[in-house]
Design an enzyme around this catalytic site. Structure first.
Site, PDB file in Angstrom:
ATOM      1  N   THR A  96       0.804  -1.229   0.000  1.00 31.73           N
ATOM      2  CA  THR A  96       0.000   0.000   0.000  1.00 31.73           C
ATOM      3  C   THR A  96       0.834   1.274   0.000  1.00 31.73           C
ATOM      4  O   THR A  96       2.013   1.241   0.321  1.00 31.73           O
ATOM      5  CB  THR A  96      -0.840   0.126   1.302  1.00 31.73           C
ATOM      6  OG1 THR A  96      -0.249  -0.688   2.292  1.00 31.73           O
ATOM      7  CG2 THR A  96      -2.251  -0.245   1.109  1.00 31.73           C
ATOM      8  N   ARG A 101     -11.556  -9.089  -5.034  1.00 29.28           N
ATOM      9  CA  ARG A 101     -11.070  -9.091  -3.647  1.00 29.28           C
ATOM     10  C   ARG A 101     -10.815  -7.658  -3.183  1.00 29.28           C
ATOM     11  O   ARG A 101     -10.229  -6.853  -3.891  1.00 29.28           O
ATOM     12  CB  ARG A 101      -9.765  -9.908  -3.559  1.00 29.28           C
ATOM     13  CG  ARG A 101      -9.118  -9.948  -2.173  1.00 29.28           C
ATOM     14  CD  ARG A 101      -7.937  -8.997  -2.092  1.00 29.28           C
ATOM     15  NE  ARG A 101      -7.136  -9.203  -0.873  1.00 29.28           N
ATOM     16  CZ  ARG A 101      -6.203  -8.354  -0.444  1.00 29.28           C
ATOM     17  NH1 ARG A 101      -5.939  -7.259  -1.125  1.00 29.28           N
ATOM     18  NH2 ARG A 101      -5.525  -8.606   0.649  1.00 29.28           N
TER      19      ARG A 101
END
Length: 365
Positions: free
Chosen positions: A204, A232
């Site tokens: 991230t 997902r």
């Protein structure tokens, strides 16, 4: 305070490029990306009208646009070979917006921020409740209708040579995988998988920013884990997990997290960090260290969670206004950013972070 002020407006910005393993060979590129993100946020906040939320968007857009990060362009690919992005943003008044598993949007953080802003306006003229979390093709449609640039054939948008090469390598490995390994990811850990650690791209990017008034916003954006199932949604989009911000009269606190494990979603990591900082006298450092330690207690070494936390707490000064005609009432209003406590904590081999403030010469990464 003794330092020369570079800008009349006070601010502090912090960014991260994920907790995990960062190859030394990519270090220069990660540093460049973080420097750019810090400067993009600072450009917003050096104007006294600049809000912390707009600064978070500017910082994360810079990281999404950089191919080195696993967010936006250059994201990890799904099993089908597509980019699906997650992102969320929150400010300390409680405004929140998120997108999940969305394709064909260069800057998912822009969509999340617009959702957060629209939701504060209340219901539309038709009385419909505006969404705060929108996924898949619905997110792309919504973005397009609201003037955000989207791509017409989302399937192959944002795919880079690097992510395509990694995907092909994984695809070949999955077909030739030895049946003695219970799953693909445990296979990746093996030395004989011929996979250099550089190939395991971080989870991230995120940012936490404080503006001149001491208000905080936090955000996060991710391409998710490589070879994930279509649709997902990971930590970065889930309320309470990827980012959190909250405030009381005298201070605000905001947090942006990183981590790839599905188990992290159940920990409500960002919210947990912010609220524990409020409730404890121990100080942010020991509080966040404890939270990270607890994440890994009672779990096998193979299930250890690589996690990272970036947290800011701001302290505000007050001005008093005397108002009321017959009786005198003194109202204290937070006026200005007085100070900041900033911390980064992680259980992963590395965590890329950068920060910059109005009194600094240049970003530190």
């Amino acid at each position: 305070a003794g330092m020369a002020m570079k800008s009349k407006a006070r601010f502090f910005v912090a960014v991260h490029v994920g907790a995990g393993y960062h190859a030394q060979s990519n270090s220069k590129n990660y540093r460049r990306a973080m420097r750019r993100a810090c400067l993009a946020a600072a450009a917003v906040l050096s104007q006294s009208s600049g809000t912390s939320m707009d600064a978070v968007v500017a910082a994360i857009k810079a990281l999404e646009d950089d191919e080195i990060t696993n967010a936006g362009r250059g994201s990890n690919l799904t099993q089908e070979g597509n980019v699906e992005c997650d992102a969320s943003i929150m400010d300390d008044s409680g405004s929140f917006g998120a997108v999940g598993a969305t394709s064909g949007v260069s800057n998912p953080i822009e969509v999340a921020a617009l959702l957060a802003k629209e939701s504060t306006h209340g219901s539309s003229s038709l009385g419909l409740i505006p969404p705060i979390f929108i996924v898949g093709d619905g997110a792309r449609q919504w973005a397009k209708e609201h003037g955000i640039e989207t791509m017409e054939s989302p399937e192959h948008a944002l795919v880079t040579n690097r992510s395509k090469e990694q995907w092909l390598k994984y695809k070949n490995m999955m077909t030739s995988m030895d049946s003695s390994f219970p799953n693909f990811f445990s296979y990746l850990e093996q030395p004989e998988s011929n996979l250099s650690r550089e190939d395991v791209i971080q989870d991230t990017v995120g940012a936490v920013c404080v503006d001149d008034k001491g208000n905080i916003s936090a955000g996060v954006s991710s391409g998710g884990i490589a070879m994930k199932a279509k649709g997902r949604v990971g930590l970065a989009a889930v309320y309470g997990c990827g980012c959190w911000a909250t405030s009381n009269l005298s201070s605000s606190v905001g947090c942006s997290t990183s981590g790839a494990g599905e188990r992290l979603i159940k920990s409500l990591l960002a919210r947990e960090c912010c609220h524990s900082v409020w409730e404890s006298d121990a100080g942010p450092v020991s509080v966040c260290s404890d939270i990270l330690l607890k994440l890994n207690q009672g779990h096998l070494a193979s299930q250890k969670q690589d996690a990272g936390i970036l947290l800011l707490q701001s302290f505000k000064s007050f001005v008093s206004d005397i108002c009321g005609l017959k009786s005198i009432m003194i109202v204290f209003q937070p006026n200005r950013l007085e100070g900041v406590e900033f911390l980064a904590a992680h259980t992963a081999p590395s965590f890329g972070i950068g920060y910059f403030a109005n009194f600094m010469e240049r970003p530190k990464v």
